[in-house]
Structure formats: C-alpha cells, structure tokens
Design an enzyme around this catalytic site. Sequence first.
Site, PDB file in Angstrom:
ATOM      1  N   ASN A   1     -13.079   4.164  -6.593  1.00  9.92           N
ATOM      2  CA  ASN A   1     -12.784   3.992  -5.100  1.00  9.92           C
ATOM      3  C   ASN A   1     -12.015   5.266  -4.442  1.00  9.92           C
ATOM      4  O   ASN A   1     -11.232   5.685  -5.337  1.00  9.92           O
ATOM      5  CB  ASN A   1     -11.865   2.537  -4.917  1.00  9.92           C
ATOM      6  CG  ASN A   1     -10.386   2.975  -4.994  1.00  9.92           C
ATOM      7  OD1 ASN A   1      -9.647   3.436  -3.936  1.00  9.92           O
ATOM      8  ND2 ASN A   1      -9.908   2.524  -6.156  1.00  9.92           N
ATOM      9  N   ALA A   2     -12.078   5.332  -3.450  1.00 11.18           N
ATOM     10  CA  ALA A   2     -11.306   6.575  -2.826  1.00 11.18           C
ATOM     11  C   ALA A   2     -11.124   6.245  -1.279  1.00 11.18           C
ATOM     12  O   ALA A   2     -11.684   6.516  -0.337  1.00 11.18           O
ATOM     13  CB  ALA A   2     -12.450   7.861  -2.683  1.00 11.18           C
TER      14      ALA A   2
ATOM     15  N   LYS B   1       1.049  -1.264   0.140  1.00 11.91           N
ATOM     16  CA  LYS B   1       0.101  -0.099  -0.035  1.00 11.91           C
ATOM     17  C   LYS B   1       0.990   1.280   0.085  1.00 11.91           C
ATOM     18  O   LYS B   1       1.911   1.244   0.633  1.00 11.91           O
ATOM     19  CB  LYS B   1      -0.754  -0.080   1.313  1.00 11.91           C
ATOM     20  CG  LYS B   1      -1.649   1.140   1.417  1.00 11.91           C
ATOM     21  CD  LYS B   1      -2.999   1.286   0.539  1.00 11.91           C
ATOM     22  CE  LYS B   1      -3.833   2.539   0.455  1.00 11.91           C
ATOM     23  NZ  LYS B   1      -4.847   2.632  -0.554  1.00 11.91           N
TER      24      LYS B   1
ATOM     25  N   GLY C   1      -8.483   6.832   0.414  1.00  8.91           N
ATOM     26  CA  GLY C   1      -7.770   8.011   1.003  1.00  8.91           C
ATOM     27  C   GLY C   1      -6.398   7.632   1.438  1.00  8.91           C
ATOM     28  O   GLY C   1      -6.100   8.158   2.593  1.00  8.91           O
TER      29      GLY C   1
ATOM     30  N   GLY D   1     -10.330  -1.610 -13.107  1.00  8.25           N
ATOM     31  CA  GLY D   1     -11.264  -2.643 -13.548  1.00  8.25           C
ATOM     32  C   GLY D   1     -11.145  -2.936 -15.087  1.00  8.25           C
ATOM     33  O   GLY D   1     -10.804  -1.965 -15.703  1.00  8.25           O
TER      34      GLY D   1
ATOM     35  N   CYS E   1      -2.140   9.499  -7.060  1.00 12.14           N
ATOM     36  CA  CYS E   1      -3.374   9.305  -6.624  1.00 12.14           C
ATOM     37  C   CYS E   1      -4.458  10.342  -6.666  1.00 12.14           C
ATOM     38  O   CYS E   1      -4.143  11.646  -6.262  1.00 12.14           O
ATOM     39  CB  CYS E   1      -2.992   9.176  -4.993  1.00 12.14           C
ATOM     40  SG  CYS E   1      -4.809   8.680  -4.303  1.00 12.14           S
TER      41      CYS E   1
ATOM     42  N   ILE F   1      -1.454   2.091 -15.226  1.00 10.04           N
ATOM     43  CA  ILE F   1      -1.902   3.531 -14.791  1.00 10.04           C
ATOM     44  C   ILE F   1      -2.372   3.265 -13.621  1.00 10.04           C
ATOM     45  O   ILE F   1      -2.687   2.128 -12.977  1.00 10.04           O
ATOM     46  CB  ILE F   1      -3.157   3.632 -15.878  1.00 10.04           C
ATOM     47  CG1 ILE F   1      -4.154   3.006 -15.766  1.00 10.04           C
ATOM     48  CG2 ILE F   1      -2.870   3.988 -17.130  1.00 10.04           C
ATOM     49  CD1 ILE F   1      -5.210   3.167 -16.479  1.00 10.04           C
ATOM     50  N   ASN F   2      -2.341   4.463 -12.812  1.00 11.66           N
ATOM     51  CA  ASN F   2      -3.100   4.594 -11.518  1.00 11.66           C
ATOM     52  C   ASN F   2      -4.523   4.555 -12.029  1.00 11.66           C
ATOM     53  O   ASN F   2      -4.866   4.569 -13.082  1.00 11.66           O
ATOM     54  CB  ASN F   2      -2.493   5.785 -10.810  1.00 11.66           C
ATOM     55  CG  ASN F   2      -2.905   5.433  -9.244  1.00 11.66           C
ATOM     56  OD1 ASN F   2      -3.756   5.080  -8.924  1.00 11.66           O
ATOM     57  ND2 ASN F   2      -2.178   6.015  -8.402  1.00 11.66           N
TER      58      ASN F   2
HETATM   59  C1  LIG Z   1      -8.728  -0.299  -3.657  1.00  8.29           C
HETATM   60  C2  LIG Z   1      -7.826   0.107  -4.513  1.00  8.29           C
HETATM   61  C3  LIG Z   1      -6.667   0.927  -3.767  1.00  8.29           C
HETATM   62  C4  LIG Z   1      -5.650   1.388  -4.358  1.00  8.29           C
HETATM   63  N1  LIG Z   1      -4.655   2.008  -3.671  1.00  8.29           N
HETATM   64  C5  LIG Z   1      -3.637   2.584  -4.375  1.00  8.29           C
HETATM   65  C6  LIG Z   1      -2.536   3.150  -3.699  1.00  8.29           C
HETATM   66  O1  LIG Z   1      -2.568   3.052  -2.483  1.00  8.29           O
HETATM   67  N2  LIG Z   1      -1.574   3.507  -4.233  1.00  8.29           N
HETATM   68  C7  LIG Z   1      -1.201   3.539  -5.807  1.00  8.29           C
HETATM   69  O2  LIG Z   1      -0.444   3.895  -6.323  1.00  8.29           O
HETATM   70  N3  LIG Z   1      -2.330   2.937  -6.358  1.00  8.29           N
HETATM   71  C8  LIG Z   1      -3.250   2.283  -5.835  1.00  8.29           C
HETATM   72  N4  LIG Z   1      -4.701   2.001  -6.463  1.00  8.29           N
HETATM   73  C9  LIG Z   1      -4.395   1.792  -7.952  1.00  8.29           C
HETATM   74  C10 LIG Z   1      -3.903   0.409  -8.238  1.00  8.29           C
HETATM   75  O3  LIG Z   1      -2.519   0.051  -7.953  1.00  8.29           O
HETATM   76  C11 LIG Z   1      -3.885   0.281  -9.852  1.00  8.29           C
HETATM   77  O4  LIG Z   1      -2.997   1.092 -10.535  1.00  8.29           O
HETATM   78  C12 LIG Z   1      -5.366   0.419 -10.480  1.00  8.29           C
HETATM   79  O5  LIG Z   1      -6.282  -0.082  -9.629  1.00  8.29           O
HETATM   80  C13 LIG Z   1      -5.589  -0.150 -11.855  1.00  8.29           C
HETATM   81  O6  LIG Z   1      -5.026  -1.435 -11.782  1.00  8.29           O
HETATM   82  P1  LIG Z   1      -6.601  -2.707 -11.891  1.00  8.29           P
HETATM   83  O7  LIG Z   1      -7.690  -2.279 -12.738  1.00  8.29           O
HETATM   84  O8  LIG Z   1      -5.806  -3.948 -12.138  1.00  8.29           O
HETATM   85  O9  LIG Z   1      -7.014  -2.680 -10.422  1.00  8.29           O
HETATM   86  C14 LIG Z   1      -5.537   1.407  -5.787  1.00  8.29           C
HETATM   87  C15 LIG Z   1      -6.664   0.607  -6.257  1.00  8.29           C
HETATM   88  C16 LIG Z   1      -7.670   0.184  -5.851  1.00  8.29           C
HETATM   89  C17 LIG Z   1      -8.711  -0.547  -6.595  1.00  8.29           C
END
Ligand SMILES: Cc1cc2nc3c(=O)[nH]c(=O)nc-3n(C[C@H](O)[C@H](O)[C@H](O)COP(=O)(O)O)c2cc1C
Lengths: 266, 266, 310, 310
Positions: D73-74, D49, D76, D222, D133, D195-196
């Site tokens: 999601n947020a 995290k 935070g 997603g 973020c 990507i984020n």
């Molecule tokens: C619940 C959740 C929490 C996340 N927290 C962080 C985070 O703390 N730091 C970060 O760089 N990305 C965070 N992300 C982004 C993910 O690392 C990722 O970049 C993003 O979800 C896209 O990939 P996915 O579609 O496979 O989930 C978070 C995503 C989700 C869904």
Amino acid sequence: MDKRISLRIDKIVEETSSVKTFCFSSPIDALPGQFIMLSDLRTGEKPFSISSSDSNGFSVTVKALGPFSSGMFAFKTGDFLSIRGPFGKPFDLRKGSILIAGGGVGVPPLFFLARELKKAGTEVVFINGAKNSDELIFKDLINELGINQIIMTDDGSSGKKGNAAEGLLNTLNESDFDAVYVAGPEGMLKKIADIKTDTYMELLIERYMKCAVGICGQCAVDPSGIRVCVEGPVFNQNMIRKLTEFGVYKRDAAGRKKYFEKAFSK
Amino acid sequence: MDKRISLRIDKIVEETSSVKTFCFSSPIDALPGQFIMLSDLRTGEKPFSISSSDSNGFSVTVKALGPFSSGMFAFKTGDFLSIRGPFGKPFDLRKGSILIAGGGVGVPPLFFLARELKKAGTEVVFINGAKNSDELIFKDLINELGINQIIMTDDGSSGKKGNAAEGLLNTLNESDFDAVYVAGPEGMLKKIADIKTDTYMELLIERYMKCAVGICGQCAVDPSGIRVCVEGPVFNQNMIRKLTEFGVYKRDAAGRKKYFEKAFSK
Amino acid sequence: MFTLDSRLKTDFLGSVLKTPLLLPAGVMGISASSLLYAVQSGAGIVTTKSLTLQPRKGHDGPVISPVEGGFINAMGLCNPGIEFGIKEISEFKIKSFVPVIASVFATEPEGFVKLTEFINDSEADFIELNLSCPNVSAEYGVPLSSSPVIVEEVVRAVTDISKIPVIAKLSPNVPDIKLLALAAEKGGASALCLINTLGPGMEIDINIGRPVLKNIFGGMSGPCVKPIAVKLVYEASSVVKIPIIGLGGIMTGADAVEMLMAGASIIGIGTGIYYRGMDIYRKVNNELNEFLMKKDFKHIDEIKRINIDG
Amino acid sequence: MFTLDSRLKTDFLGSVLKTPLLLPAGVMGISASSLLYAVQSGAGIVTTKSLTLQPRKGHDGPVISPVEGGFINAMGLCNPGIEFGIKEISEFKIKSFVPVIASVFATEPEGFVKLTEFINDSEADFIELNLSCPNVSAEYGVPLSSSPVIVEEVVRAVTDISKIPVIAKLSPNVPDIKLLALAAEKGGASALCLINTLGPGMEIDINIGRPVLKNIFGGMSGPCVKPIAVKLVYEASSVVKIPIIGLGGIMTGADAVEMLMAGASIIGIGTGIYYRGMDIYRKVNNELNEFLMKKDFKHIDEIKRINIDG
Ligand SMILES: Cc1cc2nc3c(=O)[nH]c(=O)nc-3n(C[C@H](O)[C@H](O)[C@H](O)COP(=O)(O)O)c2cc1C
Ligand SMILES: Cc1cc2nc3c(=O)[nH]c(=O)nc-3n(C[C@H](O)[C@H](O)[C@H](O)COP(=O)(O)OP(=O)(O)OC[C@H]3O[C@@H](n4cnc5c(N)ncnc54)[C@H](O)[C@@H]3O)c2cc1C
Ligand SMILES: Cc1cc2nc3c(=O)[nH]c(=O)nc-3n(C[C@H](O)[C@H](O)[C@H](O)COP(=O)(O)OP(=O)(O)OC[C@H]3O[C@@H](n4cnc5c(N)ncnc54)[C@H](O)[C@@H]3O)c2cc1C
Ligand SMILES: Cc1cc2nc3c(=O)[nH]c(=O)nc-3n(C[C@H](O)[C@H](O)[C@H](O)COP(=O)(O)O)c2cc1C
Ligand code: FES
Ligand code: FES
C-alpha cells in the site's frame, strides 16, 4: 478473486452521451449490490457497482463526472483495465413482491438486482429515475426483463414528472411490497430513508473509498465507524438511520468532513 | 501439511535398548516410504521414515546413532517436537504376492508398507533382518499383521543365520513374487539392487538431507542430479542401477563425496 | 517465423543463452549433476552454490522452514570448498555447453581475490560475488553489500584480476539499493544479481518456545519476496547501464514478464522449484513464449522496461 | 482464579490496557468513530492515522494491491491534518477511556516539534513518531529512520518538549535494526513500535505494462512480513530496555504469542482486519487466553522472551 487482475474490455455500450457500460467476458463471482475497484493505472482507481454478472462475464456502468470517470470514455474495446473485487455486502434478496427505486448511477446495481430477482421468479416494480429523458438509462434492458417499469424524470420529458423518491412514495402508498431496494444520490436516499414504513428497505450508499478491503478507514461512517466498503455499501433502513452523518456530511480524501448542501438535510 | 508444526509426543515405545518409536496422535496424510523431518529445535533436524500412519496419528522409529538420534532418547511423553512433512515419493503399492526385505532402520517404513498392503488384502512375505536378536525390531507387530515373517540375524541368535539380502535371495529363488520392496543399509541395498531379476523391485535409500523440499541440492545424486527427497527416497531397481554413486559414495553435509568402505562395492 | 527458441534466445554478457532462465546460487547447485538437472529442465544458465576457500558443512538443522508465501532458510553456506567446487564445474562442462556462473563468498576483499584466482583456473564463464548472504551474521556481521564503499572496493579488487566477467549479487535489506547498484557498477561489475534472500526473518515455535531455525534467523525467498525483488530491480535498472539478473519469487511466465518489465535482462528461479517442480524452467519458458506470441512481441528484449516510465 | 481479563490486562507505560492488542497507525484510524470501532472489537489501545501539519489527500489510486501473503500500500499519508486530527481524538475521548496514541509524521525535527506542540494541547495519551513511512520517498527520500543519528535527534527534540511518553516507530528496511533501536532509546523514547510496512515493494500489470500503484512503490503488510517483524522485535528487544509494540502480519493468538516470545510487550494488528474481520481483536484475545490457560501461564508477561535465549 483475491488478486488484482487486468481484463480486456470486450464490449462498450453507450447508454447516453455521458454514460457507458464496459463489459468484460471473464466471469466474476458477484452478487447485486457489490462493487469492483476499477483502474486504468494512470488516472486513479474508483469503485463501481456491478451492473450485471453471470457465467459469461460482468459489466460496470460509468457516468462521466470527474477526471477518472471522464477518462474512462477514451478506452476502447481491446484495451485492458485493472480490476479488484468484488467487494461489499450485497442486497439481501427477499421473496414476494419487490419495489426497486433508482436514480442516476444508482440504476445499474439495481438492474443487476432486478435481473436476479426476476430469475428467482420474484415480482418486481422498478422505478427508474433520471433528470430528463436523455439521461435515462437501462430503460430497454429493464423492459426486456418483463417487469413493471415506472419512469420518472425531473422535467417530465419521459415517463412521469418527478424524482425517484416521489415515485417510490406514491407507489408505496398504492400497493404493499415485501421489500424495497434503493440506490441513487444521497439527497434522494435521505428522503427515502426518512419514510416511516414497516416494509423492509435496503439502500446502497456511496462514500469515498480507497482500499475497499476495510483497512484504511477512509469509508468509515459516524458514529459507529462501520465501513461502507465491508459492512456496506448496502444497509437496511434501520442501520442507515443510525448513521448520524448520512445526508449531513461525508469525508473527503483527506478524511475531513464535507457537509452536503442544505437541500440534503431534512 | 504445508507448514512446520510442533506436536506433543503421545506415546514412546522402547523397541530395543537403542530403538524407540515416537507416536503422535495428530493424523498426517502420509503413505508408506514417505518421511518427515523431525527436530527438537536444539540439536538438529533429521529425516525419519514414517513407521505407521492412520486417522489416529502416526509414528517414527528412531535408532540411537549420533548426537541427534541419541538426543531423542531424552524426550518424554508430553514433550513437543517440531515436524515438517510428509515428504518424498512413496512406494508404489502393487497387487499379487509381495516380498518385503528390511534390515535395521529399514524395517519401520516397510512395516507401514506391509500394513497397508495387508489392508488391501495383498499377500506379503516379510524378511526382517537384524544383527542379532537384541536388535531385532517390530517382530511382534509384523506377526500381528498375520503375514509370513522370516527373521534373519547375522549371528543366528534369532531366526535364520544370515542377513536380509541373503534371506531375500533365497526366498526369491524359492517362489515367484509380483513385487519386492527393500530398505536398509546401503551395503545390503547394493547387493539386492545388483540381483538380476524380472520381478518389479523398489528400494528405499538414504542420503544426507537438509531442506527435504528439493531446493538445496544436498541430496541430489549422480549422474542425473535427481533428488532423493523428492524423486526418492523410493526408487525402482532400474532407476537405482542408473545411480552411478549408489553403493560407491555419498555426499557429506558440505557436499564432498565420501566413499563407502570396500565392502560396499561389487 | 518466430518460435520459442528465437523469442527466448538471449545474449548475456557475450554468451548466448538458449533461454533467459537462470538457476540461482545455492539452489540445487552443489554438484555437477544438480546443475545438469536444471539445464535439462530448461534453465539457460546455471550458478553454483556459493563457494568458500574452505569447505563448510553449514549450519545444523533446521536450516529451512516454510512461512507464509515462501521459506526462511539459513543453510549457512554449506559447500565443498573452492577446490572441490571447480572440479564439479569441470565435470559439468564435460557434459554441457550451458554457461556456468561460479558463485563465491568471502568476508573481505582478500578472500574474494584468492577465490578469483581459483576461478581464473577453472572453466566457469562468469564469477558472481555473493556480497549479500544474510545467514552468517553470527559469524560475520551484516553483509558486505550493506555498504557502497565496501561493495565498490570488493568488486574492483576482483575485476582487477578476474579473467571472466564479474557479477555482483546484492542484498535487498538496505534503505537505498541505487547506491549499491551504482557502487558495483563503478567497481567494474559486468552485471548485477538481485535479490538475495530478504530480511532475514525468524520463526518461533510457541509450544517449544524456541526459534525454529538453528541459526535463529533465515533469509526469505519465494512468492512473498517478489514485490520487493521487482521494486529493487526496477530501481537498480533505472540507475545502472549493466544488465541485471532479476530474481526473487518468480513462479510463472507472468512473473518473469513482470521482472523483465521492471528492467531485468534475464531471470532467476530458485524456490519456485519447490512449488512447480524442476520442470518449472520448461513451464516458464513456455508461458513466456505464449505471452510474447499473444502480444505480438518478437523477442523478450522488447518488453524490457516497456512503458513503465511513460 | 485467572480469567481472560486477568491474564491479558497489561501495563503499558503506566496506562492499564484491558488487552494487549493495539490498532496500529493508519489502519482504520482516520476518525474517532473508526478508533471506537476497534475498541468495541477488542483492541486495548488505539493509534490515529499519522497526522501531518497540513491536511493531505494522499496519493491517487490505486493506493493498495493484494500480493502473495499480504498487501502493498501507498496511501500517501492521507490525513485531515493535525488540527482536525486532535479534534477527532477529543471526540473519541468523550466516548472511551481506552488510551490513544497520536501518530505524527514530519520530515525534519522542527516539523515533529510543531506537531508535538499540538499534541501537548490534546487528549492523546502517547505520541508516536512515524519515522518510517516508506511511501512518500518520491516527496521526501528514504525514511528518517534509516539513520541512527537522525532518529536520535528527532526523538530527543520531541521528548524535550512532549508532555506525554514518546514512541518511535521504526522502519524494517535497514541492515541493522539494533543501531536504530538504541538510537531511539538514547534519544529518550519511552517505547518502540516495530515494524512499519516492509520494502517497499512494487507490482507491474503485464497486460497494461504499468506499475499497479500510482505511487509505483508501496509498503508490504500482512502475514508475509511476520517473519521479518518477529526477527526485528527479537533483535531490538535484545538491546533496549524500553517496551516494544510488536506488529507485522499478526493474524492469530499463536502469532501474538510468537511476537511476545520474541520480546514484544504489546501487539499490533492491522492488515489482519482484512483476513479475519474487525472482530480479529476479540478472536485473538480469546486465542491468546486459551494458549495461556492450556500452558498454565497466569499472565502474558510470563511468556515474554521465554526460553528463547536458552
Ligand atoms: C492501509 C495502511 C495504512 C497505513 N498507514 C500508516 C500510517 O499512516 N502511519 C504508520 O506509522 N503506519 C502505517 N501503516 C503501517 C501499519 O501501522 C503497520 O505498521 C503495518 O501495516 C504492519 O502491520 P500489519 O501487518 O498488522 O498491518 C499502514 C498500513 C496499512 C496497511
Ligand atoms: C459503492 C460505490 C458504487 C459506485 N458505483 C458507481 C457506478 O456504478 N457508476 C458510476 O458512474 N459511479 C459509481 N460510483 C462513483 C464513482 O466511484 C466515482 O466517484 C465517480 O466515477 C466520480 O469519480 P471521478 O474521479 O470521475 O470524479 P471526481 O470529480 O474525482 O469526484 C466526483 C465525486 O465522486 C466522489 N468520488 C471521487 N472519488 C471517489 C472514490 N474513490 N470513492 C468514492 N467516491 C468518490 C466524490 O465524492 C466526488 O464528489 C460508485 C461509488 C461507490 C462508493
Ligand atoms: C529418507 C531417510 C529415512 C530415514 N529413516 C530413518 C528411520 O526411520 N529411523 C532412523 O533411526 N533413522 C532414519 N534415517 C537416518 C536419520 O535421518 C539419521 O541419519 C540418523 O538418525 C543419524 O543421525 P545422528 O545425527 O543421530 O547421527 P550422526 O552421527 O550425525 O550421523 C550418522 C549417520 O547418519 C547420516 N546422517 C546424518 N545426518 C543426516 C541427515 N540430515 N540426512 C540424512 N542422513 C544423515 C550420516 O550419513 C551419518 O553417516 C533416515 C534417513 C533418511 C535419509
Ligand atoms: C536453499 C537456498 C540456498 C541459497 N543459497 C545461496 C547461496 O549460497 N548464495 C547466494 O548468493 N544465494 C543463495 N540463495 C539465494 C537464492 O540464490 C536467491 O537469490 C533467492 O532464493 C531468491 O530467489 P527465489 O525466490 O527464486 O528463490 C539461496 C536460496 C535458497 C532458498
Ligand atoms: S475504503 Fe478503506 S476501509 Fe473502506
Ligand atoms: S534435501 Fe534439499 S534437495 Fe533434497
């Protein structure tokens, strides 16, 4: 239900001065032990066990504790709440003779369980534990199921004196059961999980939850990282015993370990 | 199929020197008259009528005309093509005795139709029109269906001399039919649509297509704006007659009106 | 008595719309006939395909591909050109009183000014500046609406000479929409249109090993973009006073209500046509009306940005 | 003989990964145990995290909501803080040899430098700078990675003192990713992570008339974000030489192949866990291997950006 929905509160039952049941007349495809995430979209969003569910709708039973649950008490019939779920692994319904033991807000999911077991024609003994007779919930509902209810209160103001864990231990010593289902405060669960018994046992545990869909990691438990919101909240005794943090600590909203008071450890 | 997929070409049949049938052994849920969008992901993407489809797979039959269709001739068995669909409103399969008339690349979708009608036990007469015997397609396949095939060539090099429209007119005068299905060049379709007849008639028309899912407006026809890719490509005679642009003009890729040569108008 | 008609009839920049639903640019809007089809299906206002000075056949195919929850498309601004386009508007106006927005696209202020001169001589009711097409970057680079300075400049140049109200259509693909919304308002725009397609995105066919779209990239539309559209309308409407056309993934009456609550004045439906047919306008009108009825609202204006900030 | 192991084993910045699948930041990565769970499910590399200097409980709920094709999601940036966080890394390292990326978040270069000092004393293998973020804008404004200048500055400040390779995680919500990718590379980043979450987006509950997320806005993840993720990886990989962690909506082996073809070196899977279980890593490893096998490829590197530009 894959999407979040908002539902009208159709009925509110005051169980005790600090416990209310909120009923919704939309059916939800839920099994005993599963929970929903409930929100007013103002104060927060929290997990609540489903306390009943059938084709007419479902309910959750809330105890006023902190800001969110107390805030729930301001809601009236006709107000809308935001709901996601159901989530989690339900109880595995066994056949034969069944012992159920619940304390506090552990009782609502077990009531739902007892009703389903009863529907399936199973024989059920229900140990209903509370601090005192004022805090006792679901007494009449459980009686209406026509099952054997053993009431336990810490102060003996209703039923036998003692807690649900003691009641369970006594009952287990007296008769044989095919399965035991337990829910309640972690102190109680810990005592019960530590019982040496060959009887199949499942326990419903609580951990801080945020996503409830298994991706945020908030409810992951040590040492395996399994998620209470997906692989739980119901675990069997063997699995529970492998959780090194069970009865010792849980994580707060930031992910820090918060140790339970002494009382909880062996 | 909701998503675009890429499929391996499993068989290629050379129908004439300028017409090939490409067969795919993945089933597609298609009805006669529907089309797919076919692309090599290099040259372009074009609509092609489905020339056969069953649980073993489907095929399209391509005439080499311009850059895309000629480009298709370089593909070999084992190559992959990108496919979307099926799209469009299929023929409405009537019962009784059926007359089918096709010219050029109008023949493939009608072959699929005839096969389905035959499967349903319907009696079919198939007028198969081409410029000359070299350009005639599906002659054997239609014969194999065990239906009455009337071959028409412009130069008389095979079957009767004349075009499919003339063949249809003669046949309609000779016998009664419960329904007539037509596909081919717009000049031919126009002549047939203008026939005054009480017999139920459906025609498959072509317009420039881009999205094939009814949102880009490219294939919308005057005066109602209905979309050939969704409300068509099959229209009944009444509907066709209401299309003021039919036989008069069609729109190019930019949406400009392109008028047909004189020959096409009444 | 309140009826569907009285609940949904709405004023948009001085024009009375029978319903608040709009056919957005580039969706079905190539010809007078296709605009008419949308009107007859229940749209209260229609937009033409984005018109350019010269005719454009657009990109070669594939120009569109389905993705999770929507489509990516790169039509490439195919259109018959402004001269032919305004003829289609006249033809439409012979048959309908419904207001028409003429969408126009150019790559610099001068182009937009020239297009506006054509529109001034047309029967269009509004002019919409497409500052945000994400699908011609190979030709023209990032959309104009990536820069507040350029947005203000183009909008001002057009409003200076336009005889009809000017709508600025903005790109969702920016870090801070508020700056662009304010720039358009400052430049003199009478309304905003939000959002154009998202991204753009890209799909690769792994068997062929090639990008699926001929243009490689294509803007996303459909249900999957709705959360972002709602957010941008919410943000923009918190900083500007001019009305906003809210669109992006609207499928149902509930979606339309959500967009109104976010701050939109009227609502566009484009890709929704694929999912629910041309009839989607009529369906959404009915669903909107039912929602208002059930909740005892007399008019859609009553739910605009309701409660949201409380 | 080529096997799943030999086809998928891959080098990432000098570390050998058993599989090219990564657990991205913030997904399951709060504790040593949850990182371990991902490893045991088939992930070849894991990310914590995002850690901040002080512990954060994150936003109040709802922090997440399902949308079409994914989630907003947020959270935070809830995390136990850097001091506690590096202890979890040590705990993980007692039990596993799998490389760990420590994700860190701050709002200015100084914060990142302080975090890097902690990480230098930890057992993390890589440090990832969360410059992107989208869910703390109420506190901190638009993400740092909206500006190439700031990206370069932050990355340089960290690489100057970091003892381990630095990864820059960039935001998809920008008009031109190439500028940011180049800035990160110039600043000294050893890899990019793209990507984020997208947007952010927003959902309004129309019965309650309130935004669903307590934070109002939430980043999208997603399947619905995949086309944009693929596009941004494709664009970034066309301008930088450093490897890219490609993620965003990856669900299947086919998706992973698509991401590799777009130019990614390794692939992250986050939200996919919801759709296919923690076991998604094992499933995707198998699907990837099957694809390579069927097409006669000996190693995933052979399909990286294959044909795409031809
Ligand atoms: C619940 C959740 C929490 C996340 N927290 C962080 C985070 O703390 N730091 C970060 O760089 N990305 C965070 N992300 C982004 C993910 O690392 C990722 O970049 C993003 O979800 C896209 O990939 P996915 O579609 O496979 O989930 C978070 C995503 C989700 C869904
Ligand atoms: C699977 C599960 C089922 C539950 N079922 C019920 C039920 O049927 N009836 C009922 O009254 N309560 C139930 N709870 C507890 C409930 O979710 C809340 O924790 C409780 O209402 C207190 O919340 P609060 O904000 O009012 O109090 P706070 O003062 O914020 O918290 C009081 C305690 O609740 C716990 N808690 C707070 N937030 C959460 C959270 N997001 N997730 C988990 N625990 C939290 C904390 O550990 C804290 O010790 C359940 C919890 C879980 C995990
Ligand atoms: C519903 C439908 C079914 C069709 N079925 C078949 C079939 O089964 N077999 C077959 O060989 N052809 C069929 N076509 C025609 C085919 O789509 C192509 O038009 C044809 O292959 C020529 O394309 P080209 O690029 O090779 O030639 P070009 O030289 O580019 O075009 C030749 C002619 O084809 C037309 N055309 C070009 N592009 C398109 C397009 N995107 N959409 C529609 N028309 C276009 C133009 O009007 C032009 O006059 C069908 C068309 C439609 C609309
Ligand atoms: C096929 C297609 C073509 C489009 N063409 C244009 C266009 O020419 N000009 C424009 O401003 N927007 C164009 N758009 C964007 C739409 O007007 C709209 O902003 C976007 O699709 C989001 O709405 P939706 O999700 O309801 O479709 C087009 C969209 C699609 C799907
Ligand atoms: S609450 Fe997020 S993983 Fe369980
Ligand atoms: S081809 Fe786009 S509407 Fe028919």
